[in-house]
Scaffold this active site. Sequence first.
Site, PDB file in Angstrom:
ATOM      1  N   TRP A 181       0.831  -1.203   0.000  1.00 41.10           N
ATOM      2  CA  TRP A 181       0.000   0.000   0.000  1.00 41.10           C
ATOM      3  C   TRP A 181       0.867   1.256   0.000  1.00 41.10           C
ATOM      4  O   TRP A 181       0.419   2.320   0.386  1.00 41.10           O
ATOM      5  CB  TRP A 181      -0.911   0.001   1.221  1.00 41.10           C
ATOM      6  CG  TRP A 181      -2.032  -0.986   1.139  1.00 41.10           C
ATOM      7  CD1 TRP A 181      -3.305  -0.734   0.729  1.00 41.10           C
ATOM      8  CD2 TRP A 181      -1.988  -2.376   1.467  1.00 41.10           C
ATOM      9  NE1 TRP A 181      -4.059  -1.885   0.766  1.00 41.10           N
ATOM     10  CE2 TRP A 181      -3.275  -2.914   1.221  1.00 41.10           C
ATOM     11  CE3 TRP A 181      -0.993  -3.239   1.922  1.00 41.10           C
ATOM     12  CZ2 TRP A 181      -3.600  -4.250   1.424  1.00 41.10           C
ATOM     13  CZ3 TRP A 181      -1.308  -4.573   2.122  1.00 41.10           C
ATOM     14  CH2 TRP A 181      -2.593  -5.069   1.878  1.00 41.10           C
ATOM     15  N   CYS A 183      -6.499  -5.125  -1.474  1.00 39.28           N
ATOM     16  CA  CYS A 183      -7.647  -5.919  -1.025  1.00 39.28           C
ATOM     17  C   CYS A 183      -8.461  -6.493  -2.176  1.00 39.28           C
ATOM     18  O   CYS A 183      -8.900  -7.645  -2.109  1.00 39.28           O
ATOM     19  CB  CYS A 183      -8.522  -5.113  -0.077  1.00 39.28           C
ATOM     20  SG  CYS A 183      -9.382  -3.707  -0.825  1.00 39.28           S
ATOM     21  N   HIS A 189     -13.457  -1.727   1.552  1.00 36.18           N
ATOM     22  CA  HIS A 189     -12.622  -2.908   1.732  1.00 36.18           C
ATOM     23  C   HIS A 189     -13.324  -4.076   1.054  1.00 36.18           C
ATOM     24  O   HIS A 189     -14.557  -4.176   1.082  1.00 36.18           O
ATOM     25  CB  HIS A 189     -12.390  -3.204   3.214  1.00 36.18           C
ATOM     26  CG  HIS A 189     -11.543  -4.413   3.459  1.00 36.18           C
ATOM     27  ND1 HIS A 189     -10.355  -4.638   2.801  1.00 36.18           N
ATOM     28  CD2 HIS A 189     -11.719  -5.488   4.283  1.00 36.18           C
ATOM     29  CE1 HIS A 189      -9.838  -5.781   3.209  1.00 36.18           C
ATOM     30  NE2 HIS A 189     -10.649  -6.319   4.098  1.00 36.18           N
ATOM     31  N   ASP A 224     -11.476 -13.377   4.672  1.00 42.13           N
ATOM     32  CA  ASP A 224     -10.752 -12.187   4.228  1.00 42.13           C
ATOM     33  C   ASP A 224      -9.272 -12.528   4.126  1.00 42.13           C
ATOM     34  O   ASP A 224      -8.627 -12.834   5.129  1.00 42.13           O
ATOM     35  CB  ASP A 224     -10.974 -11.047   5.215  1.00 42.13           C
ATOM     36  CG  ASP A 224     -10.484  -9.697   4.690  1.00 42.13           C
ATOM     37  OD1 ASP A 224      -9.780  -9.686   3.656  1.00 42.13           O
ATOM     38  OD2 ASP A 224     -10.805  -8.673   5.305  1.00 42.13           O
ATOM     39  N   ASN A 270     -20.245  -2.673  11.545  1.00 46.89           N
ATOM     40  CA  ASN A 270     -21.136  -2.135  12.578  1.00 46.89           C
ATOM     41  C   ASN A 270     -20.449  -1.260  13.613  1.00 46.89           C
ATOM     42  O   ASN A 270     -21.133  -0.746  14.514  1.00 46.89           O
ATOM     43  CB  ASN A 270     -21.833  -3.290  13.323  1.00 46.89           C
ATOM     44  CG  ASN A 270     -22.938  -3.918  12.509  1.00 46.89           C
ATOM     45  OD1 ASN A 270     -23.924  -3.279  12.182  1.00 46.89           O
ATOM     46  ND2 ASN A 270     -22.759  -5.181  12.155  1.00 46.89           N
ATOM     47  N   ASP A 307     -19.059   1.485  16.009  1.00 48.76           N
ATOM     48  CA  ASP A 307     -19.307   2.894  16.280  1.00 48.76           C
ATOM     49  C   ASP A 307     -17.975   3.620  16.308  1.00 48.76           C
ATOM     50  O   ASP A 307     -16.966   3.082  16.776  1.00 48.76           O
ATOM     51  CB  ASP A 307     -19.999   3.067  17.630  1.00 48.76           C
ATOM     52  CG  ASP A 307     -21.434   2.550  17.627  1.00 48.76           C
ATOM     53  OD1 ASP A 307     -21.986   2.393  16.522  1.00 48.76           O
ATOM     54  OD2 ASP A 307     -21.972   2.297  18.710  1.00 48.76           O
ATOM     55  N   GLU A 327     -29.609   0.810   9.211  1.00 48.58           N
ATOM     56  CA  GLU A 327     -28.914   1.754  10.092  1.00 48.58           C
ATOM     57  C   GLU A 327     -29.909   2.682  10.771  1.00 48.58           C
ATOM     58  O   GLU A 327     -30.821   3.230  10.141  1.00 48.58           O
ATOM     59  CB  GLU A 327     -27.918   2.596   9.282  1.00 48.58           C
ATOM     60  CG  GLU A 327     -26.657   1.835   8.890  1.00 48.58           C
ATOM     61  CD  GLU A 327     -25.697   1.664  10.053  1.00 48.58           C
ATOM     62  OE1 GLU A 327     -26.095   1.951  11.196  1.00 48.58           O
ATOM     63  OE2 GLU A 327     -24.557   1.241   9.816  1.00 48.58           O
ATOM     64  N   GLU A 345     -31.157  -2.602  14.721  1.00 44.55           N
ATOM     65  CA  GLU A 345     -29.707  -2.464  14.497  1.00 44.55           C
ATOM     66  C   GLU A 345     -28.988  -2.134  15.804  1.00 44.55           C
ATOM     67  O   GLU A 345     -27.927  -2.678  16.108  1.00 44.55           O
ATOM     68  CB  GLU A 345     -29.458  -1.381  13.440  1.00 44.55           C
ATOM     69  CG  GLU A 345     -27.997  -1.248  13.014  1.00 44.55           C
ATOM     70  CD  GLU A 345     -27.257  -0.177  13.799  1.00 44.55           C
ATOM     71  OE1 GLU A 345     -26.012  -0.167  13.769  1.00 44.55           O
ATOM     72  OE2 GLU A 345     -27.934   0.647  14.450  1.00 44.55           O
ATOM     73  N   TYR A 356     -31.756 -28.065   7.191  1.00 48.63           N
ATOM     74  CA  TYR A 356     -31.202 -28.850   8.299  1.00 48.63           C
ATOM     75  C   TYR A 356     -29.731 -28.496   8.519  1.00 48.63           C
ATOM     76  O   TYR A 356     -29.187 -28.722   9.607  1.00 48.63           O
ATOM     77  CB  TYR A 356     -31.369 -30.353   8.043  1.00 48.63           C
ATOM     78  CG  TYR A 356     -30.370 -30.972   7.108  1.00 48.63           C
ATOM     79  CD1 TYR A 356     -29.240 -31.619   7.589  1.00 48.63           C
ATOM     80  CD2 TYR A 356     -30.548 -30.913   5.734  1.00 48.63           C
ATOM     81  CE1 TYR A 356     -28.321 -32.190   6.733  1.00 48.63           C
ATOM     82  CE2 TYR A 356     -29.636 -31.476   4.880  1.00 48.63           C
ATOM     83  CZ  TYR A 356     -28.528 -32.121   5.374  1.00 48.63           C
ATOM     84  OH  TYR A 356     -27.616 -32.675   4.524  1.00 48.63           O
TER      85      TYR A 356
END
Length: 705
Positions: free
Chosen positions: A295, A331, A394, A417, A457, A459, A514, A519, A598
């Site tokens: 990078w 990525c 990403h 990933d 997710n 914060d 959101e 959420e 199942y």
Amino acid sequence: MSTRSGNALRHEEDDHPNYLRNMILNFSSDLEKRRRRDGTLKSGSDVEPGHLKVDIAELYARDNSKEHHTELYELVNDASPTPVLRRGLPFFFALRFDRAYDATKDSLRLQFDLGPRPAVTKETRVVLPVTDKKEMTSQTTQCGLVLNLVAVKNFQGARGTVKIPATAQVGLWRCLVQTGFTGSDVKNDFLCKDDIYILFNPWCPDDAVFMDHEDNRKEYVLNETGKVWTGSARKPLGRRWIFGQFDDAVLPGAMYLLELSKLSHAERGSPVKIARAISAVINANDDLGLLVGNWSNDYRDGVAPHSWTGSVAIFEQYLKSGGRPVKYGQCWVFSATTVTVCRTLGIPCRSVTNYVSAHDTDSSLTVDKYFDIHGEEIQGGPDGHCSDSCWNYHVWNDVWMSRPDLPKGNGGWQVIDATPQEQSDALFRCGPASMEAVKRGKVGLAYDTPFIFAEVNADVCHFQEDTNSDWGFSALNVSQYTVGKRLVTKRVCVDDDEGDADLEDITDQYKYTEGSELERLTVLNAVRGVEKAKQYYNLPKEEEEDISFSLVEIDTVPYGEGFAVYSALTRGDALCSQNKSEEARTVSAVLSASSVYYTGVTVHLLKRAQRQFVLQPNQREVLQVDIGLNEYLDKMVDHGLVKIYAMANVQETKQTWGAEDDFSFKKPKLNVQVRIRHRREQMRFEREESCSWPNPCRWARGQLA
């Protein structure tokens, strides 16, 4: 570990470098042909006179490929075709001997080996003896071998089928034919010149990677081209990519990468283990994997990541260089080559782009910035090791499989990933994490679910030094709706070279809307499972929780005529809560029911109830879902399973709670009567069955290709 098992492990470790070295030398010597071994292991002088010898072993690579959905592999269509087969299906073969087979004195068996030190106990060696003593009959063994002995003129041949178990180890198998005299320890070993690639089978319901829609299989297994999305959430940019999973350099390269991962051959029947290994060896951080990440914007000694347009050139360079990692990737390149490796092995795979992707380095489920008492930013946080960040976008991957290692309801798409961000169990790898677990905030489930949950997710939190706080800091402000703005992938069976009609927004598969109550409940439920995150959200201690919750369980529900089923379902599945405090409490709760396979893969949301209510002291409240016949009749699948999820949050105390339950419908018994067909139709069916074999005259004359 016993001395014997310890010695065996050391021997296997000693053998592996040579096995790995020989593999890459053979693969790189000729990209148009895979590694070959011909001749016999013993010369004729080593065999007792009169021993039955194998002249030719034909595995019918091209004929078998049609049934196995592998006819697109270049290795199969080479001048000397290579068998590429899938689990859960039979394949047919033929043998030709140097003389007539004598069932009274000749012994015959097939042996299939995987890895440098195969063993029956590890299911990396399968031995299939032929014990039938009668000509022109067949013998079925426990492992699924059916061998037919057919006499043709002056010599004897054999033809048969081998059923590959749906749980077989995936890899490069060797086939050995052993002949000798009955009762003698002296054997004549014939090593087939063609090794056999055994792959996962998304067409087989018994395989862990089974995918039940043909359009999905066409897209996620067979499609050789696609898009990897970059750009921004408001304007995604689709980069066309050629995955090339059927190229003759790719399958050998993928097998070599599996060897490089050092994943035990005994564990290669598990797509969970193989997917985790793939996420480690696509990058070269811990080993000599496929790609070096860069990078720095300085790519003078390699190829700039944005210059790649396909995976084949990367694999060709990798094999030609003897397994030297290719420079460079970022990525989207890691993700695209992961698609190639997964699809060539038979694992359904897609590339996923997350816009505004969090990089949570300290398992707090937040992206944190710290400030001292004077408002100056503290680089690295209070301990100097926090380097949280948010990427504009990403790119990672979803792979499709069941998760028998997790509670039901967590199969389906799994996140892996290959971009080297954080170490997991001392290696740079990530996943597989259940996408369903990520969505529901079940961060305690393997593998690396907290990290992926934070990517979509987290914060964004600002903290300032606070002497009154138990841990020295308090929150200044929290931005709850910045991370994971949009998640996209390529739409199934849609291609748009000019625009973005082939873009599919899958944000709702990863997270709830959101800003919605659901959420927030999910985030708080996830926080409950991460010890470090609790202090960030000022969660109450267990003894401070004054609301009790319970989920009423259902054992079975009759499935049949409308009134009986509907009557039973009016009971619903109830979420009960009771306020044990002396103050009013505001409770937000959600209760949902879904049909599942199942294997645990969610199929349809049947119904969801969401409600906020105020509980007075000592008050009891029930949230109930009633599901009528017309609401589930067309949405149920095999086994009639339903999964129930419940979540709740108390506004005043920040208490959170979650629970789940599952039940099955009780189906009526079926009485099936079969009428035998007319004899003429039965004879025609038998003739059609007999034509499924290759022409016996062809292999009798030696024209076995």
